[in-house]
Design a protein around this motif. Structure first.
Motif, PDB file in Angstrom:
ATOM      1  N   SER A  18       3.611 -21.089 -11.224  1.00 61.11           N
ATOM      2  CA  SER A  18       2.581 -20.065 -11.298  1.00 61.11           C
ATOM      3  C   SER A  18       2.346 -19.787 -12.766  1.00 61.11           C
ATOM      4  CB  SER A  18       3.023 -18.789 -10.567  1.00 61.11           C
ATOM      5  OG  SER A  18       4.022 -18.116 -11.309  1.00 61.11           O
ATOM      6  N   THR A  62      -5.445 -23.045  -9.565  1.00 63.36           N
ATOM      7  CA  THR A  62      -4.235 -23.484  -8.893  1.00 63.36           C
ATOM      8  C   THR A  62      -3.381 -24.232  -9.890  1.00 63.36           C
ATOM      9  OG1 THR A  62      -5.619 -23.868  -6.929  1.00 63.36           O
ATOM     10  CG2 THR A  62      -3.388 -24.739  -6.871  1.00 63.36           C
ATOM     11  N   GLY A  78       1.061 -24.541  -6.550  1.00 60.14           N
ATOM     12  CA  GLY A  78       1.247 -23.106  -6.707  1.00 60.14           C
ATOM     13  C   GLY A  78      -0.079 -22.456  -7.035  1.00 60.14           C
ATOM     14  N   HIS A  79      -0.063 -21.175  -7.392  1.00 54.20           N
ATOM     15  CA  HIS A  79      -1.293 -20.444  -7.685  1.00 54.20           C
ATOM     16  C   HIS A  79      -1.120 -19.593  -8.921  1.00 54.20           C
ATOM     17  CE1 HIS A  79      -3.321 -21.398  -3.886  1.00 54.20           C
ATOM     18  NE2 HIS A  79      -2.134 -21.274  -3.325  1.00 54.20           N
ATOM     19  N   ASN A 119      -1.307 -16.192 -10.930  1.00 49.04           N
ATOM     20  CA  ASN A 119      -1.111 -14.793 -10.558  1.00 49.04           C
ATOM     21  C   ASN A 119      -2.088 -13.940 -11.349  1.00 49.04           C
ATOM     22  OD1 ASN A 119       1.047 -15.477  -8.896  1.00 49.04           O
ATOM     23  ND2 ASN A 119       2.513 -15.332 -10.568  1.00 49.04           N
ATOM     24  N   GLU A 170      -9.047 -18.082  -7.275  1.00 45.58           N
ATOM     25  CA  GLU A 170      -8.122 -17.063  -6.803  1.00 45.58           C
ATOM     26  C   GLU A 170      -8.938 -15.820  -6.458  1.00 45.58           C
ATOM     27  OE1 GLU A 170      -4.118 -15.684  -6.067  1.00 45.58           O
ATOM     28  OE2 GLU A 170      -5.040 -17.648  -6.363  1.00 45.58           O
TER      29      GLU A 170
END
Length: 313
Positions: A34, A128, A148-149, A151, A289
């Motif tokens: 992340s 991402t 993952g992403h 934040n 996101e």
């Protein structure tokens, strides 16, 4: 595997080089990334098959050590620490590190061939992160991938200085009052840019059923919206005037869709800013996101509701 090499007289030189790679067994190792942290997980059974003790593992900063349970060994550390290296490749930020094994201190000799080296890379995409782990031992490369992403967080602020966020919940405001909003990556990184692609408001969490658009495709859609910065920093800031939805309660929720880009990619979606028409060819290749904030409620809303009940009685 058998390799047959044939040559002719067109080139005069000695020998040749060959490289090949193969996949690690499924669920042997994985990486999750992340914008805050990197997590590397390795199966203990895999380490045991190599004759490696998990207690001898470390990353590029030897002070960062793993933890373990009966089945897995894991590293978890902030992505900007533990010797992690950050580079930019074709507009994308790449974080890399290595898992190494210290040689055993027992005995006088060893018959292990080569050094255990697990190379870990996280390729930061638009919204991402795609993580890659590959093991290097002698001339054999093994690869696995993880996802993952980023934040991101969103908060209201009392003024355009954006000095400190509003912690009141729900945030109580007056009709037509200016609301100041900041969306940012949870870890400051000047090599990344964040673009507010769209922001919509809704009287509840169902943004599909009933919503009002403030920003669309990076463009202002409500005439009270003023954008301070968008697509040029790791954060974006804007303001708008408070309103209420007709024929519904006084709550308003805010949802923004953000895109994250490498700062040195001058052709990125972030650099394009306001885009009147949606280009599917670009959007399909961009990951995003979504962050939600709220509710805000109008001052005196509870009193108005009580008065309404008394009148009905």
């Amino acid at each position: 595997m058998t390799v047959l090499f044939r040559s002719d007289g067109s080139v005069v030189a000695r020998g040749f080089k060959a490289f090949f790679s193969s996949s690690l067994p499924e669920n042997t190792a994985r990486v999750a990334c992340s914008s805050d942290s990197m997590t590397i997980v390795i199966e203990r059974s895999y380490l045991n098959s190599l004759g490696i003790s998990w207690q001898n593992l470390y990353v590029d900063d030897h002070r960062c050590r793993p933890s373990a349970n009966s089945y897995e060994v894991s590293f978890n550390f902030p992505i900007n620490l533990c010797g992690t290296n950050k580079t930019t490749n074709k507009g994308r930020v790449v974080y890399s590190n290595h898992v190494r094994a210290a040689p055993s201190q027992s005995g006088e000799i060893t018959r292990q061939v080569g050094e255990f080296l697990l190379s870990v890379k996280c390729h930061m995409e638009q919204g991402t992160t795609v993580g890659t782990v590959y093991k290097t031992k002698e001339i054999i490369n093994h690869t696995i991938a993880g996802i993952g992403h980023f934040n991101a967080s969103m908060a209201f602020y009392p003024s355009s200085s954006f000095s400190y966020p509003i912690l009141e919940f729900p945030y109580e405001v007056s009709l037509n009052q200016y609301l100041y909003v900041q969306v940012q990556l949870s870890r400051a990184d000047n090599t990344l840019d964040l673009l507010l692609d769209s922001c919509v408001a809704s009287p509840n969490h169902d943004f599909q059923a009933h919503s009002y658009t403030l920003i669309q495709n990076g463009c202002v859609k409500d005439n009270t919206v003023y954008i301070y910065t968008n697509g040029r920093q790791y954060y974006a800031q804007f303001r708008f005037r408070a309103f209420k939805f007709l024929r519904t309660h006084s709550y308003v929720f805010l949802q923004c869709r953000v895109v994250v880009c490498a700062d040195n990619d001058y052709n990125s979606r972030c650099r394009q800013g306001c885009r009147m028409r949606n280009r599917r060819s670009l959007d399909s290749a961009h990951h995003t996101e979504t962050v939600t904030l709220g509710p805000i409620t109008l001052k005196g809303a509870k009193a108005e509701s009580a008065d309404q009940v008394e009148k009905e009685e």
